[in-house]
Design an enzyme around this catalytic site. Sequence first.
Site, PDB file in Angstrom:
ATOM      1  N   ASP A 165       0.794  -1.228   0.000  1.00 11.14           N
ATOM      2  CA  ASP A 165       0.000   0.000   0.000  1.00 11.14           C
ATOM      3  C   ASP A 165       0.831   1.286   0.000  1.00 11.14           C
ATOM      4  N   CYS A 173     -13.793  -8.613 -15.322  1.00 14.07           N
ATOM      5  CA  CYS A 173     -14.892  -9.285 -14.622  1.00 14.07           C
ATOM      6  C   CYS A 173     -16.066  -9.428 -15.582  1.00 14.07           C
ATOM      7  N   CYS A 227     -21.233  -6.984 -14.851  1.00 16.95           N
ATOM      8  CA  CYS A 227     -22.679  -6.871 -14.586  1.00 16.95           C
ATOM      9  C   CYS A 227     -23.105  -5.427 -14.282  1.00 16.95           C
ATOM     10  N   CYS A 287     -21.832  -2.800  -9.287  1.00 19.35           N
ATOM     11  CA  CYS A 287     -21.012  -1.901  -8.458  1.00 19.35           C
ATOM     12  C   CYS A 287     -21.241  -0.448  -8.867  1.00 19.35           C
ATOM     13  N   CYS A 324     -23.085   2.350  -6.182  1.00 19.84           N
ATOM     14  CA  CYS A 324     -22.121   3.259  -5.529  1.00 19.84           C
ATOM     15  C   CYS A 324     -22.853   4.492  -4.985  1.00 19.84           C
ATOM     16  N   CYS A 346     -16.013   9.385  -3.380  1.00 20.57           N
ATOM     17  CA  CYS A 346     -15.865   8.013  -2.885  1.00 20.57           C
ATOM     18  C   CYS A 346     -15.919   8.016  -1.353  1.00 20.57           C
ATOM     19  N   CYS A 377     -15.457   1.922   2.858  1.00 25.37           N
ATOM     20  CA  CYS A 377     -16.725   1.634   2.180  1.00 25.37           C
ATOM     21  C   CYS A 377     -16.593   0.276   1.494  1.00 25.37           C
ATOM     22  N   CYS A 418     -19.335  -1.308  -3.098  1.00 21.04           N
ATOM     23  CA  CYS A 418     -19.105  -1.835  -4.453  1.00 21.04           C
ATOM     24  C   CYS A 418     -18.511  -3.249  -4.403  1.00 21.04           C
TER      25      CYS A 418
HETATM   26  C1  B12 Z   1      -4.979   5.848  -3.048  1.00 24.86           C
HETATM   27  C2  B12 Z   1      -5.678   4.539  -2.769  1.00 24.86           C
HETATM   28  C3  B12 Z   1      -7.037   4.583  -2.493  1.00 24.86           C
HETATM   29  C4  B12 Z   1      -7.862   5.846  -2.692  1.00 24.86           C
HETATM   30  C5  B12 Z   1      -8.160   5.931  -4.212  1.00 24.86           C
HETATM   31  C6  B12 Z   1      -8.519   4.579  -4.832  1.00 24.86           C
HETATM   32  C7  B12 Z   1      -8.685   4.585  -6.350  1.00 24.86           C
HETATM   33  N1  B12 Z   1      -9.549   3.707  -6.805  1.00 24.86           N
HETATM   34  O1  B12 Z   1      -8.041   5.299  -7.059  1.00 24.86           O
HETATM   35  C8  B12 Z   1      -9.109   5.547  -1.810  1.00 24.86           C
HETATM   36  C9  B12 Z   1      -8.914   6.093  -0.409  1.00 24.86           C
HETATM   37  C10 B12 Z   1     -10.432   6.074  -2.358  1.00 24.86           C
HETATM   38  C11 B12 Z   1      -9.069   4.021  -1.777  1.00 24.86           C
HETATM   39  C12 B12 Z   1     -10.179   3.262  -1.525  1.00 24.86           C
HETATM   40  C13 B12 Z   1     -10.151   1.882  -1.465  1.00 24.86           C
HETATM   41  N2  B12 Z   1      -9.067   1.102  -1.476  1.00 24.86           N
HETATM   42 CO1  B12 Z   1      -7.296   1.750  -1.923  1.00 24.86          CO
HETATM   43  N3  B12 Z   1      -5.555   2.190  -2.449  1.00 24.86           N
HETATM   44  C14 B12 Z   1      -4.985   3.303  -2.783  1.00 24.86           C
HETATM   45  C15 B12 Z   1      -3.502   3.058  -3.119  1.00 24.86           C
HETATM   46  C16 B12 Z   1      -2.674   3.442  -1.877  1.00 24.86           C
HETATM   47  C17 B12 Z   1      -2.962   3.810  -4.318  1.00 24.86           C
HETATM   48  C18 B12 Z   1      -3.858   3.715  -5.558  1.00 24.86           C
HETATM   49  C19 B12 Z   1      -3.397   4.700  -6.593  1.00 24.86           C
HETATM   50  O2  B12 Z   1      -3.956   5.773  -6.726  1.00 24.86           O
HETATM   51  N4  B12 Z   1      -2.343   4.356  -7.294  1.00 24.86           N
HETATM   52  C20 B12 Z   1      -1.802   5.183  -8.372  1.00 24.86           C
HETATM   53  C21 B12 Z   1      -2.573   4.899  -9.678  1.00 24.86           C
HETATM   54  C22 B12 Z   1      -1.953   5.717 -10.806  1.00 24.86           C
HETATM   55  O3  B12 Z   1      -2.399   3.519 -10.014  1.00 24.86           O
HETATM   56  P1  B12 Z   1      -3.540   2.410  -9.896  1.00 24.86           P
HETATM   57  O4  B12 Z   1      -4.019   2.370  -8.479  1.00 24.86           O
HETATM   58  O5  B12 Z   1      -3.126   1.096 -10.391  1.00 24.86           O
HETATM   59  O6  B12 Z   1      -4.719   2.979 -10.783  1.00 24.86           O
HETATM   60  C23 B12 Z   1      -4.649   2.942 -12.197  1.00 24.86           C
HETATM   61  C24 B12 Z   1      -5.328   1.744 -12.774  1.00 24.86           C
HETATM   62  O7  B12 Z   1      -5.606   0.759 -11.822  1.00 24.86           O
HETATM   63  C25 B12 Z   1      -6.540   2.276 -13.459  1.00 24.86           C
HETATM   64  N5  B12 Z   1      -7.802   2.019 -12.761  1.00 24.86           N
HETATM   65  C26 B12 Z   1      -8.115   2.266 -11.482  1.00 24.86           C
HETATM   66  N6  B12 Z   1      -9.378   1.960 -11.256  1.00 24.86           N
HETATM   67  C27 B12 Z   1      -9.884   1.504 -12.408  1.00 24.86           C
HETATM   68  C28 B12 Z   1     -11.153   1.059 -12.724  1.00 24.86           C
HETATM   69  C29 B12 Z   1     -11.398   0.663 -14.036  1.00 24.86           C
HETATM   70  C30 B12 Z   1     -12.769   0.206 -14.375  1.00 24.86           C
HETATM   71  C31 B12 Z   1     -10.384   0.689 -15.005  1.00 24.86           C
HETATM   72  C32 B12 Z   1     -10.640   0.236 -16.372  1.00 24.86           C
HETATM   73  C33 B12 Z   1      -9.110   1.136 -14.653  1.00 24.86           C
HETATM   74  C34 B12 Z   1      -8.883   1.541 -13.380  1.00 24.86           C
HETATM   75  O8  B12 Z   1      -6.387   3.658 -13.592  1.00 24.86           O
HETATM   76  C35 B12 Z   1      -5.465   4.141 -12.654  1.00 24.86           C
HETATM   77  C36 B12 Z   1      -4.625   5.220 -13.267  1.00 24.86           C
HETATM   78  O9  B12 Z   1      -3.776   4.674 -14.242  1.00 24.86           O
HETATM   79  C37 B12 Z   1      -3.510   1.516  -3.383  1.00 24.86           C
HETATM   80  C38 B12 Z   1      -2.185   0.809  -3.079  1.00 24.86           C
HETATM   81  C39 B12 Z   1      -1.172   0.990  -4.195  1.00 24.86           C
HETATM   82  N7  B12 Z   1       0.000   1.434  -3.840  1.00 24.86           N
HETATM   83  O10 B12 Z   1      -1.463   0.696  -5.339  1.00 24.86           O
HETATM   84  C40 B12 Z   1      -4.660   1.036  -2.491  1.00 24.86           C
HETATM   85  C41 B12 Z   1      -5.521  -0.161  -2.935  1.00 24.86           C
HETATM   86  C42 B12 Z   1      -5.863  -0.003  -4.391  1.00 24.86           C
HETATM   87  N8  B12 Z   1      -6.731  -0.005  -2.136  1.00 24.86           N
HETATM   88  C43 B12 Z   1      -7.244  -1.096  -1.725  1.00 24.86           C
HETATM   89  C44 B12 Z   1      -8.485  -1.221  -1.034  1.00 24.86           C
HETATM   90  C45 B12 Z   1      -8.766  -2.531  -0.328  1.00 24.86           C
HETATM   91  C46 B12 Z   1      -9.379  -0.149  -1.037  1.00 24.86           C
HETATM   92  C47 B12 Z   1     -10.845  -0.177  -0.578  1.00 24.86           C
HETATM   93  C48 B12 Z   1     -11.592  -1.450  -0.957  1.00 24.86           C
HETATM   94  C49 B12 Z   1     -10.892   0.066   0.953  1.00 24.86           C
HETATM   95  C50 B12 Z   1     -12.288   0.195   1.545  1.00 24.86           C
HETATM   96  N9  B12 Z   1     -12.997  -0.901   1.753  1.00 24.86           N
HETATM   97  O11 B12 Z   1     -12.706   1.304   1.843  1.00 24.86           O
HETATM   98  C51 B12 Z   1     -11.404   1.066  -1.314  1.00 24.86           C
HETATM   99  C52 B12 Z   1     -11.951   0.704  -2.699  1.00 24.86           C
HETATM  100  C53 B12 Z   1     -12.331   1.880  -3.551  1.00 24.86           C
HETATM  101  C54 B12 Z   1     -12.371   1.500  -5.016  1.00 24.86           C
HETATM  102  N10 B12 Z   1     -13.515   1.017  -5.484  1.00 24.86           N
HETATM  103  O12 B12 Z   1     -11.339   1.605  -5.679  1.00 24.86           O
HETATM  104  C55 B12 Z   1      -6.413  -2.306  -2.165  1.00 24.86           C
HETATM  105  C56 B12 Z   1      -7.089  -3.028  -3.325  1.00 24.86           C
HETATM  106  C57 B12 Z   1      -6.991  -4.522  -3.231  1.00 24.86           C
HETATM  107  C58 B12 Z   1      -7.681  -5.178  -4.418  1.00 24.86           C
HETATM  108  N11 B12 Z   1      -8.245  -6.337  -4.159  1.00 24.86           N
HETATM  109  O13 B12 Z   1      -7.704  -4.652  -5.517  1.00 24.86           O
HETATM  110  C59 B12 Z   1      -5.038  -1.610  -2.540  1.00 24.86           C
HETATM  111  C60 B12 Z   1      -4.270  -2.278  -3.660  1.00 24.86           C
HETATM  112  C61 B12 Z   1      -4.214  -1.604  -1.224  1.00 24.86           C
HETATM  113  C62 B12 Z   1      -3.577  -2.955  -0.897  1.00 24.86           C
HETATM  114  N12 B12 Z   1      -2.270  -2.960  -0.675  1.00 24.86           N
HETATM  115  O14 B12 Z   1      -4.195  -3.990  -0.839  1.00 24.86           O
HETATM  116  N13 B12 Z   1      -7.837   3.560  -2.070  1.00 24.86           N
HETATM  117  S1  SF4 Z   2     -15.789   2.345  -2.158  1.00 25.56           S
HETATM  118 FE1  SF4 Z   2     -17.967   2.998  -1.951  1.00 25.56          FE
HETATM  119  S2  SF4 Z   2     -18.049   5.122  -2.675  1.00 25.56           S
HETATM  120 FE2  SF4 Z   2     -16.042   4.282  -3.312  1.00 25.56          FE
HETATM  121  S3  SF4 Z   2     -16.380   3.519  -5.370  1.00 25.56           S
HETATM  122 FE3  SF4 Z   2     -16.863   1.764  -4.044  1.00 25.56          FE
HETATM  123  S4  SF4 Z   2     -19.078   1.952  -3.588  1.00 25.56           S
HETATM  124 FE4  SF4 Z   2     -18.413   3.885  -4.470  1.00 25.56          FE
HETATM  125  S1  SF4 Z   3     -20.159  -5.929  -9.478  1.00 25.97           S
HETATM  126 FE1  SF4 Z   3     -18.715  -4.683 -10.660  1.00 25.97          FE
HETATM  127  S2  SF4 Z   3     -16.734  -5.676 -10.313  1.00 25.97           S
HETATM  128 FE2  SF4 Z   3     -18.302  -7.168  -9.712  1.00 25.97          FE
HETATM  129  S3  SF4 Z   3     -18.677  -8.405 -11.567  1.00 25.97           S
HETATM  130 FE3  SF4 Z   3     -20.185  -6.746 -11.569  1.00 25.97          FE
HETATM  131  S4  SF4 Z   3     -19.194  -5.113 -12.813  1.00 25.97           S
HETATM  132 FE4  SF4 Z   3     -17.579  -6.546 -12.207  1.00 25.97          FE
END
Ligand code: B12
Ligand code: SF4
Ligand code: SF4
Length: 285
Positions: A102, A157, A160, A163, A167, A182, A210, A213
């Site tokens: 992370d 995935c 469906c 999510c 949201c 979020c 949260c 999703c």
């Molecule tokens: C900042 C962060 C957050 C932020 C922003 C998350 C976001 N979705 O951007 C906040 C606080 C909102 C957050 C929330 C959560 N997070 Co978080 N987060 C991080 C962290 C520290 C960095 C992510 C980041 O911004 N990286 C920089 C960008 C540039 O890279 P990236 O993450 O790979 O994103 C790129 C691609 O993945 C792509 N992308 C991202 N999302 C999507 C979606 C689609 C549909 C597509 C096509 C592409 C795409 O576009 C991005 C830009 O290029 C990571 C750990 C890490 N170091 O990776 C954990 C991480 C992603 N988080 C994690 C978790 C568990 C969560 C939560 C489930 C926690 C919770 N229950 O509240 C939620 C889920 C929210 C969600 N639906 O994404 C886990 C995910 C595990 C997994 N199974 O995937 C991680 C990997 C931490 C870990 N070490 O396990 N998180």
């Molecule tokens: S973590 Fe909650 S608010 Fe964030 S994308 Fe998923 S459902 Fe939406």
């Molecule tokens: S709920 Fe979202 S992540 Fe899960 S299978 Fe459906 S579209 Fe994919």
Amino acid sequence: MTVTTLNEAFAAAGAAAWGGLPFGELAEDMTAAAVEQTERLCPKPQTVLVAAFPYYAGERGGNLSLYARGPDYHQVVTARLNTVCDFLRERYKNAAFLAAADNSPLPERQAAWRCGMGLRGKNGLVILPPYGSYVFLGTILTDAALDLPKSRPSPDCMGCGKCLAVCPGGALGEGGVDLSRCLSKLTQKKGTLTGEEAALVEAHPLIWGCDTCQKVCPYNASPALTPLSEFREGLVDSLWEEDLEGLTNRTFRKKYGDRAFAWRGPVPLRRNLTLQAADGASRES
Ligand code: B12
Ligand code: SF4
Ligand code: SF4
């Protein structure tokens, strides 16, 4: 070193899956600043290993997100990955091996997807049946050029759309997450919330994180329990006003400092509890 021996090392560390790729490939998804930051940690990065660790502990009530109920995953996952680093150091005497979860500049989901781990969820998460998306990711960064088979990227995935539809903040779109809406981000936000943000937190069932999703995702319908003892035992499911009463930042950290919900201190938790009490949130939720 063979893939079989690495399989054994990751399995012994408790990883449910692992993969590896040349750093140069992952760097394509990284900003120049993130690459620079990585190079400060490891001057000549060659390979990134990524692994998934399940945390789902069953259907339990509570007002904390499932990911935050056990001891801080940064520490648990890093400690487990360090056992793999020790194994690798025995074989690559002069190489550096850096474990992180992370808190490194590496985009962990992107690394997992590029290695073909699980599925790429529209909710932005890595889905790894039978654990669903309830897995933490962690990485090992090294300057050793490990000879690993090239893998195909993860498939998407089933798409469906549940999510996106559910949201609460409308934060999820086809391109990813709109952080400003979020609830995971908003419940963790420091300071004052805007009226719109406060209304979202008020209507939310959790005071930290949260899971919405994830809960609706068909791959999470009946996820397997985690085999990792840290994420099964001694969980904190809920926090209430009386748990936080009278705690200063220092005494809060003493009581809860080993938890992933503690890094912002007690203030956002108290604020969220107050907002949700105003909304009439029930302790049964
Ligand atoms: C900042 C962060 C957050 C932020 C922003 C998350 C976001 N979705 O951007 C906040 C606080 C909102 C957050 C929330 C959560 N997070 Co978080 N987060 C991080 C962290 C520290 C960095 C992510 C980041 O911004 N990286 C920089 C960008 C540039 O890279 P990236 O993450 O790979 O994103 C790129 C691609 O993945 C792509 N992308 C991202 N999302 C999507 C979606 C689609 C549909 C597509 C096509 C592409 C795409 O576009 C991005 C830009 O290029 C990571 C750990 C890490 N170091 O990776 C954990 C991480 C992603 N988080 C994690 C978790 C568990 C969560 C939560 C489930 C926690 C919770 N229950 O509240 C939620 C889920 C929210 C969600 N639906 O994404 C886990 C995910 C595990 C997994 N199974 O995937 C991680 C990997 C931490 C870990 N070490 O396990 N998180
Ligand atoms: S973590 Fe909650 S608010 Fe964030 S994308 Fe998923 S459902 Fe939406
Ligand atoms: S709920 Fe979202 S992540 Fe899960 S299978 Fe459906 S579209 Fe994919």
